[in-house]
Design a protein around this motif. Sequence first.
Motif, PDB file in Angstrom:
ATOM      1  N   GLU A 147       2.807 -17.108   1.072  1.00  0.00           N
ATOM      2  CA  GLU A 147       1.631 -16.502   1.588  1.00  0.00           C
ATOM      3  C   GLU A 147       1.013 -15.842   2.885  1.00  0.00           C
ATOM      4  O   GLU A 147      -0.174 -15.044   2.447  1.00  0.00           O
ATOM      5  N   TYR A 148       2.019 -15.608   3.243  1.00  0.00           N
ATOM      6  CA  TYR A 148       1.207 -14.809   4.427  1.00  0.00           C
ATOM      7  C   TYR A 148       3.180 -14.528   5.054  1.00  0.00           C
ATOM      8  O   TYR A 148       4.052 -15.009   4.707  1.00  0.00           O
ATOM      9  N   ILE A 149       3.183 -13.652   6.549  1.00  0.00           N
ATOM     10  CA  ILE A 149       4.375 -13.333   6.982  1.00  0.00           C
ATOM     11  C   ILE A 149       4.064 -13.162   8.196  1.00  0.00           C
ATOM     12  O   ILE A 149       2.835 -12.702   8.743  1.00  0.00           O
ATOM     13  N   TYR A 197      -1.738 -11.316   6.289  1.00  0.00           N
ATOM     14  CA  TYR A 197      -2.031 -12.078   4.823  1.00  0.00           C
ATOM     15  C   TYR A 197      -2.101 -11.152   4.237  1.00  0.00           C
ATOM     16  O   TYR A 197      -2.440  -9.588   4.481  1.00  0.00           O
ATOM     17  N   PRO A 198      -2.159 -10.847   2.798  1.00  0.00           N
ATOM     18  CA  PRO A 198      -2.393  -9.636   1.975  1.00  0.00           C
ATOM     19  C   PRO A 198      -3.834  -8.985   2.163  1.00  0.00           C
ATOM     20  O   PRO A 198      -4.872  -9.639   2.542  1.00  0.00           O
ATOM     21  N   GLY A 199      -3.666  -7.706   2.516  1.00  0.00           N
ATOM     22  CA  GLY A 199      -5.021  -7.391   3.350  1.00  0.00           C
ATOM     23  C   GLY A 199      -4.736  -6.553   4.483  1.00  0.00           C
ATOM     24  O   GLY A 199      -6.264  -5.636   4.696  1.00  0.00           O
ATOM     25  N   ASP A 200      -4.395  -7.529   5.401  1.00  0.00           N
ATOM     26  CA  ASP A 200      -4.246  -6.936   6.851  1.00  0.00           C
ATOM     27  C   ASP A 200      -3.366  -6.247   6.899  1.00  0.00           C
ATOM     28  O   ASP A 200      -2.517  -5.354   6.042  1.00  0.00           O
ATOM     29  N   ILE A 201      -4.141  -4.673   7.589  1.00  0.00           N
ATOM     30  CA  ILE A 201      -3.328  -3.518   8.294  1.00  0.00           C
ATOM     31  C   ILE A 201      -2.593  -3.464   9.832  1.00  0.00           C
ATOM     32  O   ILE A 201      -3.570  -4.183  10.734  1.00  0.00           O
ATOM     33  N   VAL A 202      -1.390  -3.439   9.709  1.00  0.00           N
ATOM     34  CA  VAL A 202      -0.889  -3.907  10.954  1.00  0.00           C
ATOM     35  C   VAL A 202      -0.035  -1.867  11.101  1.00  0.00           C
ATOM     36  O   VAL A 202       0.127  -1.339  10.269  1.00  0.00           O
ATOM     37  N   GLU A 203      -0.177  -1.432  12.677  1.00  0.00           N
ATOM     38  CA  GLU A 203      -0.256  -0.153  12.957  1.00  0.00           C
ATOM     39  C   GLU A 203       0.576  -0.539  13.790  1.00  0.00           C
ATOM     40  O   GLU A 203       0.306  -1.292  15.036  1.00  0.00           O
ATOM     41  N   VAL A 204       1.265  -0.004  13.793  1.00  0.00           N
ATOM     42  CA  VAL A 204       2.522   0.328  14.766  1.00  0.00           C
ATOM     43  C   VAL A 204       3.431   2.027  15.964  1.00  0.00           C
ATOM     44  O   VAL A 204       3.608   2.643  14.805  1.00  0.00           O
ATOM     45  N   GLU A 205       2.628   2.255  16.463  1.00  0.00           N
ATOM     46  CA  GLU A 205       2.636   3.830  17.264  1.00  0.00           C
ATOM     47  C   GLU A 205       4.819   3.726  17.194  1.00  0.00           C
ATOM     48  O   GLU A 205       5.219   3.039  17.297  1.00  0.00           O
ATOM     49  N   GLY A 206       4.294   4.819  16.528  1.00  0.00           N
ATOM     50  CA  GLY A 206       5.557   5.751  16.780  1.00  0.00           C
ATOM     51  C   GLY A 206       6.331   4.997  15.197  1.00  0.00           C
ATOM     52  O   GLY A 206       7.257   5.793  14.453  1.00  0.00           O
ATOM     53  N   CYS A 207       5.773   3.564  14.432  1.00  0.00           N
ATOM     54  CA  CYS A 207       6.529   4.079  13.435  1.00  0.00           C
ATOM     55  C   CYS A 207       5.543   3.888  11.910  1.00  0.00           C
ATOM     56  O   CYS A 207       5.865   3.921  11.372  1.00  0.00           O
ATOM     57  N   GLY A 208       4.368   3.717  11.781  1.00  0.00           N
ATOM     58  CA  GLY A 208       3.317   4.172  11.096  1.00  0.00           C
ATOM     59  C   GLY A 208       2.219   3.132  11.243  1.00  0.00           C
ATOM     60  O   GLY A 208       2.127   2.295  11.694  1.00  0.00           O
ATOM     61  N   SER A 209       1.475   3.366  10.009  1.00  0.00           N
ATOM     62  CA  SER A 209       0.708   2.038   9.761  1.00  0.00           C
ATOM     63  C   SER A 209       0.994   0.894   7.886  1.00  0.00           C
ATOM     64  O   SER A 209       1.197   2.026   7.347  1.00  0.00           O
ATOM     65  N   PHE A 210       0.660   0.000   7.579  1.00  0.00           N
ATOM     66  CA  PHE A 210       1.067  -0.199   6.591  1.00  0.00           C
ATOM     67  C   PHE A 210      -0.459  -1.583   6.375  1.00  0.00           C
ATOM     68  O   PHE A 210      -0.509  -2.096   7.368  1.00  0.00           O
ATOM     69  N   GLN A 211       0.051  -2.083   5.243  1.00  0.00           N
ATOM     70  CA  GLN A 211      -0.941  -2.945   4.480  1.00  0.00           C
ATOM     71  C   GLN A 211       0.036  -3.810   3.541  1.00  0.00           C
ATOM     72  O   GLN A 211       0.984  -3.669   3.364  1.00  0.00           O
ATOM     73  N   VAL A 212      -0.446  -5.109   4.036  1.00  0.00           N
ATOM     74  CA  VAL A 212       0.017  -6.200   3.526  1.00  0.00           C
ATOM     75  C   VAL A 212      -0.055  -6.197   2.238  1.00  0.00           C
ATOM     76  O   VAL A 212      -1.552  -6.780   2.577  1.00  0.00           O
ATOM     77  N   ALA A 213       0.013  -6.548   1.390  1.00  0.00           N
ATOM     78  CA  ALA A 213       0.132  -6.214   0.121  1.00  0.00           C
ATOM     79  C   ALA A 213       0.974  -7.909  -1.157  1.00  0.00           C
ATOM     80  O   ALA A 213       2.067  -7.870  -0.634  1.00  0.00           O
TER      81      ALA A 213
END
Length: 74
Positions: free
Chosen positions: A9-11, A53-69
């Motif tokens: 459900e989440y991480i 949760y799915p749909g969240d966007i995570v941005e990490v400097e030096g690593c990139g942008s990610f979307q939780v699915a």
Amino acid sequence: MKIISISSEYIKLDSFLKLADCVSTGGMAKAILQEGAVKVNREPEERRGRKLYPGDIVEVEGCGSFQVAGEQAP
């Protein structure tokens, strides 16, 4: 933006950072969070235990942008 699928459900954010290959240990996750190098849904985030949760966007400097699915249906 990379899509990272989770099977629950989440991480928690620290686990997500390891799954996304941005860090290799929990200590490294703690360090980059304290440096302010991580944003969740465009807001700075310092809590390792933040639930993603799915749909969240995570941005990490030096690593990139990610979307939780969520897990893909077969």
